[in-house]
Scaffold this motif. Structure first.
Motif, PDB file in Angstrom:
ATOM      1  N   LYS A  28      33.901  20.703 -22.419  1.00 53.91           N
ATOM      2  CA  LYS A  28      35.159  20.196 -23.110  1.00 53.91           C
ATOM      3  C   LYS A  28      36.027  19.129 -22.647  1.00 53.91           C
ATOM      4  CE  LYS A  28      36.835  24.206 -23.795  1.00 53.91           C
ATOM      5  NZ  LYS A  28      37.817  25.316 -24.477  1.00 53.91           N
ATOM      6  N   THR A  29      36.119  19.007 -21.267  1.00 54.38           N
ATOM      7  CA  THR A  29      36.967  18.155 -20.864  1.00 54.38           C
ATOM      8  C   THR A  29      36.303  17.086 -19.789  1.00 54.38           C
ATOM      9  OG1 THR A  29      37.147  19.712 -18.842  1.00 54.38           O
ATOM     10  CG2 THR A  29      38.888  20.041 -20.609  1.00 54.38           C
ATOM     11  N   GLU A  30      36.980  16.031 -19.665  1.00 54.77           N
ATOM     12  CA  GLU A  30      36.322  15.083 -18.854  1.00 54.77           C
ATOM     13  C   GLU A  30      37.018  15.031 -17.494  1.00 54.77           C
ATOM     14  OE1 GLU A  30      37.042  11.630 -21.302  1.00 54.77           O
ATOM     15  OE2 GLU A  30      35.263  11.740 -22.536  1.00 54.77           O
ATOM     16  N   THR A  31      36.298  15.777 -16.527  1.00 51.97           N
ATOM     17  CA  THR A  31      36.813  15.670 -15.273  1.00 51.97           C
ATOM     18  C   THR A  31      36.361  14.910 -14.208  1.00 51.97           C
ATOM     19  OG1 THR A  31      35.263  17.479 -14.893  1.00 51.97           O
ATOM     20  CG2 THR A  31      37.651  18.378 -15.477  1.00 51.97           C
ATOM     21  N   LYS A  32      35.092  14.339 -14.643  1.00 51.98           N
ATOM     22  CA  LYS A  32      34.397  13.158 -13.657  1.00 51.98           C
ATOM     23  C   LYS A  32      35.386  11.942 -13.883  1.00 51.98           C
ATOM     24  CE  LYS A  32      29.938  10.904 -13.004  1.00 51.98           C
ATOM     25  NZ  LYS A  32      28.538  10.767 -13.690  1.00 51.98           N
ATOM     26  N   VAL A  33      35.552  11.460 -12.374  1.00 49.36           N
ATOM     27  CA  VAL A  33      36.174  10.142 -12.437  1.00 49.36           C
ATOM     28  C   VAL A  33      35.817   9.071 -12.093  1.00 49.36           C
ATOM     29  CG1 VAL A  33      38.236   9.124 -11.400  1.00 49.36           C
ATOM     30  CG2 VAL A  33      38.294  11.445 -11.862  1.00 49.36           C
ATOM     31  N   ILE A  34      35.445   7.888 -12.602  1.00 48.68           N
ATOM     32  CA  ILE A  34      34.774   6.797 -12.295  1.00 48.68           C
ATOM     33  C   ILE A  34      35.695   5.731 -12.089  1.00 48.68           C
ATOM     34  CG2 ILE A  34      32.982   5.250 -12.889  1.00 48.68           C
ATOM     35  CD1 ILE A  34      32.228   7.197 -14.928  1.00 48.68           C
ATOM     36  N   LEU A  35      35.824   5.518 -10.500  1.00 49.25           N
ATOM     37  CA  LEU A  35      36.623   4.504 -10.281  1.00 49.25           C
ATOM     38  C   LEU A  35      35.731   3.012 -10.356  1.00 49.25           C
ATOM     39  CD1 LEU A  35      39.033   4.580  -7.250  1.00 49.25           C
ATOM     40  CD2 LEU A  35      37.344   2.858  -7.019  1.00 49.25           C
ATOM     41  N   ILE A  36      36.497   1.849 -10.979  1.00 42.00           N
ATOM     42  CA  ILE A  36      35.858   0.619 -10.930  1.00 42.00           C
ATOM     43  C   ILE A  36      36.766  -0.222 -10.069  1.00 42.00           C
ATOM     44  CG2 ILE A  36      34.989  -1.107 -12.332  1.00 42.00           C
ATOM     45  CD1 ILE A  36      34.640   1.375 -14.414  1.00 42.00           C
TER      46      ILE A  36
END
Length: 134
Positions: A28-36
């Protein structure tokens, strides 16, 4: 060296669903972080520093010139964001460090003696394995 706050303002974050521990919460939650981070558009570094970063971080920079870091170690988006920023800062710091020039040295006398003793012991071990002559 460089302005840390200005560098952090250049970062862009995206969030995605993450696998791993968390049960139904993970779905349900977006916990993955993508740093750009776009290296070429950065105003923090000089041209020579950008070239150095480009060379040393070449394996992490994609064809569009963007550096992307994915972090999904924890169940918390905030913790993952902190980890991503920390990893990014470490990468930049390491890439900007000047490599020390290697000073050639000769092996010491004791090191030579140790090597010869080791070779002699090894050859004796091999010789003891052979069948005795009649």
């Amino acid at each position: 060296m460089y302005n840390k706050e200005a560098l952090l303002r250049e970062l862009e974050f995206q969030f995605a669903l993450s696998g791993g521990p968390g049960g139904q919460h993970v779905n349900k939650t977006e916990t993955k972080v993508i740093l750009i981070w776009d290296l070429q558009k950065s105003g923090v570094f000089s041209a020579s520093q950008k070239d150095q970063l480009q060379q040393r971080l070449a394996s992490k920079i994609n064809s569009e010139g963007l550096l992307k870091l994915n972090v999904s170690k924890t169940r918390s988006q905030h913790q993952n964001k902190k980890i991503a920023i920390s990893n990014f800062e470490d990468l930049v710091k390491k890439a900007l460090q000047k490599k020390k020039k290697r000073i050639k040295t000769k092996p010491s006398r004791s090191a030579k003696l140790k090597r010869l003793q080791k070779k002699k012991k090894h050859s004796e071990k091999k010789a003891n394995r052979q069948k005795p002559e009649l």
